[in-house]
Design an enzyme around this catalytic site. Structure first.
Site, PDB file in Angstrom:
ATOM      1  N   THR A 210      -6.072  -0.341   0.369  1.00 25.57           N
ATOM      2  CA  THR A 210      -7.301  -0.190  -0.399  1.00 25.57           C
ATOM      3  C   THR A 210      -8.450  -0.564   0.523  1.00 25.57           C
ATOM      4  O   THR A 210      -8.248  -1.300   1.480  1.00 25.57           O
ATOM      5  CB  THR A 210      -7.312  -1.156  -1.610  1.00 25.57           C
ATOM      6  OG1 THR A 210      -6.072  -1.081  -2.302  1.00 25.57           O
ATOM      7  CG2 THR A 210      -8.435  -0.847  -2.561  1.00 25.57           C
ATOM      8  N   VAL A 239      -1.764   5.164 -11.832  1.00 20.50           N
ATOM      9  CA  VAL A 239      -3.077   4.625 -11.487  1.00 20.50           C
ATOM     10  C   VAL A 239      -2.941   3.121 -11.305  1.00 20.50           C
ATOM     11  O   VAL A 239      -2.342   2.439 -12.152  1.00 20.50           O
ATOM     12  CB  VAL A 239      -4.115   4.933 -12.584  1.00 20.50           C
ATOM     13  CG1 VAL A 239      -5.453   4.270 -12.253  1.00 20.50           C
ATOM     14  CG2 VAL A 239      -4.295   6.438 -12.737  1.00 20.50           C
ATOM     15  N   ASP A 241      -4.869  -0.705  -9.768  1.00 24.37           N
ATOM     16  CA  ASP A 241      -5.942  -1.585 -10.225  1.00 24.37           C
ATOM     17  C   ASP A 241      -7.313  -1.197  -9.698  1.00 24.37           C
ATOM     18  O   ASP A 241      -8.333  -1.587 -10.280  1.00 24.37           O
ATOM     19  CB  ASP A 241      -5.656  -3.022  -9.796  1.00 24.37           C
ATOM     20  CG  ASP A 241      -5.677  -3.185  -8.275  1.00 24.37           C
ATOM     21  OD1 ASP A 241      -4.917  -2.471  -7.600  1.00 24.37           O
ATOM     22  OD2 ASP A 241      -6.446  -4.016  -7.757  1.00 24.37           O
ATOM     23  N   THR A 261      -7.241  -6.015  -3.360  1.00 24.12           N
ATOM     24  CA  THR A 261      -6.270  -5.142  -2.711  1.00 24.12           C
ATOM     25  C   THR A 261      -4.898  -5.777  -2.835  1.00 24.12           C
ATOM     26  O   THR A 261      -4.742  -6.989  -2.667  1.00 24.12           O
ATOM     27  CB  THR A 261      -6.608  -4.920  -1.224  1.00 24.12           C
ATOM     28  OG1 THR A 261      -5.544  -4.171  -0.616  1.00 24.12           O
ATOM     29  CG2 THR A 261      -6.785  -6.220  -0.466  1.00 24.12           C
ATOM     30  N   GLY A 262      -3.903  -4.961  -3.151  1.00 25.42           N
ATOM     31  CA  GLY A 262      -2.556  -5.502  -3.290  1.00 25.42           C
ATOM     32  C   GLY A 262      -1.701  -4.649  -4.191  1.00 25.42           C
ATOM     33  O   GLY A 262      -1.971  -3.460  -4.397  1.00 25.42           O
TER      34      GLY A 262
END
Length: 344
Positions: A210, A239, A241, A261-262
């Site tokens: 991300t 989809v 986060d 991000t993750g």
């Protein structure tokens, strides 16, 4: 005598007014703190897996991106313009899983997500599963500013992007050899997947990627922006986060701005971005305490891995993560750029 008194009063008023202006000016100068932080994804990032040339390329692109946002802020521009400028640099680079370097879904296509939030107004815009708009973060901003909605998805979002005059590209524009090879490796690992991809255990390398930016401008306004290509080999229109306001993106002038991000499923379930700011706002804890608690004490024990970048209402920056690395950079005021990759 009345005339003298009036002149004296006017003189005193003038002194007071000038003093007030000086005070206001002084306060404004003291409040002209501005800051920006960016990330380019978290995950299994080690020196052993990185060549010197590739590490240099990442650091150069992160520096370019944060300087683009910093230039906006230094000239008195808005935090909204700054985060857009930074994110678009990373969207245009094949190094990051967003825009040009987006991963492939199971069917060999690219589905991109993005979101943005204004800390002053709490307005937000998001898009999910778009395939033909060159800059998803630009479309997210259009959704926020030019529509009555917060989130648009799929063909509807693409139709809206065309009506707004945003640059369109063929889905193949996002093709890169490295991402295609990653898809093949992922399929070899998974084999014949079950109907629900959530049941399949995948290597962490396929879950992350991300880009994002958070900023405070000289006017004291915060903004956050996040853009991604999602998860390698994702199916069924998955989809994550990144386009979910409160999970991957959040901004509120009363507390902080966050981009995450993750492993997105966990960030959604634990509404990570908003939770950090809520802890600051309602528990009156500082940014470091709030960020570290959510990333290390809430997420990690549940299996949630990744990280966030945070800027608070005073222009302080914190970038906690619980993985081996996170591409990241920050710049506060006119201080030098700080770029980092590994967890050291």
């Amino acid at each position: 005598m009345k005339r003298i008194a009036l002149i004296a009063a006017m003189g005193l008023f003038g002194v007071a007014a000038n003093t007030a202006l000086a005070d206001n000016h002084g306060h404004k100068a003291a409040d002209e703190t501005f800051a920006i932080a960016i990330h380019g994804g978290a995950g299994t990032i080690t020196r052993e897996s990185m060549t010197p040339e590739r590490e240099r390329a990442y650091k150069e692109k992160l520096t370019e991106a944060i300087n683009a946002g910093h230039a906006v802020l230094a000239q008195g521009g808005t935090s909204m313009d700054a985060v857009i400028a930074a994110v678009q640099i990373m969207e245009a680079s094949p190094l990051f899983n967003a825009g040009r370097g987006a991963v492939y879904n199971w069917n060999g296509e690219h589905e991109l997500d993005a979101s943005i939030m204004d800390g002053k107004t709490r307005e937000a815009g998001a898009v999910a599963s778009v395939k033909t708009v060159k800059s998803p973060i630009a479309l997210a901003r259009k959704v926020m500013e030019e529509s009555v909605h917060v989130m648009l998805s799929g063909e509807g979002a693409e139709q809206f992007s065309r009506e707004q005059g945003l640059e369109q590209v063929d889905n193949s524009y996002f093709n890169t050899d490295a991402r295609y090879k990653a898809l093949q490796r992922m399929k070899e690992q998974v084999g014949n997947p079950q109907d629900k991809q959530a049941w399949v255990t995948m290597d962490d390398n396929f879950k992350y990627g991300t880009v994002g930016a958070v900023a405070r401008d000289k006017h004291g306004n915060l903004a956050a922006a996040t853009s991604t290509g999602g998860m390698t080999g994702k199916r069924y229109g998955r989809v994550g986060d990144s386009p979910i306001i409160g999970a991957g993106t959040w901004a509120d002038n009363d507390s902080c701005a966050v981009s995450a991000t993750g492993h997105g499923e966990y960030f959604i379930r634990y509404h990570v971005a908003a939770d950090i700011c809520s802890r600051m706002k309602y528990q009156q804890v500082d940014m470091v305490t709030a960020g570290d608690t959510v990333i290390h004490d809430v997420l990690l024990p549940q299996g949630g891995t990744g990280g966030v970048i945070i800027v608070d209402k005073d222009g302080n920056v914190h970038m906690p993560f619980n993985t081996e690395g996170m591409y990241r950079a920050k710049r506060i005021g006119n201080s030098p750029v700080e770029v980092a990759i590994y967890n050291d």
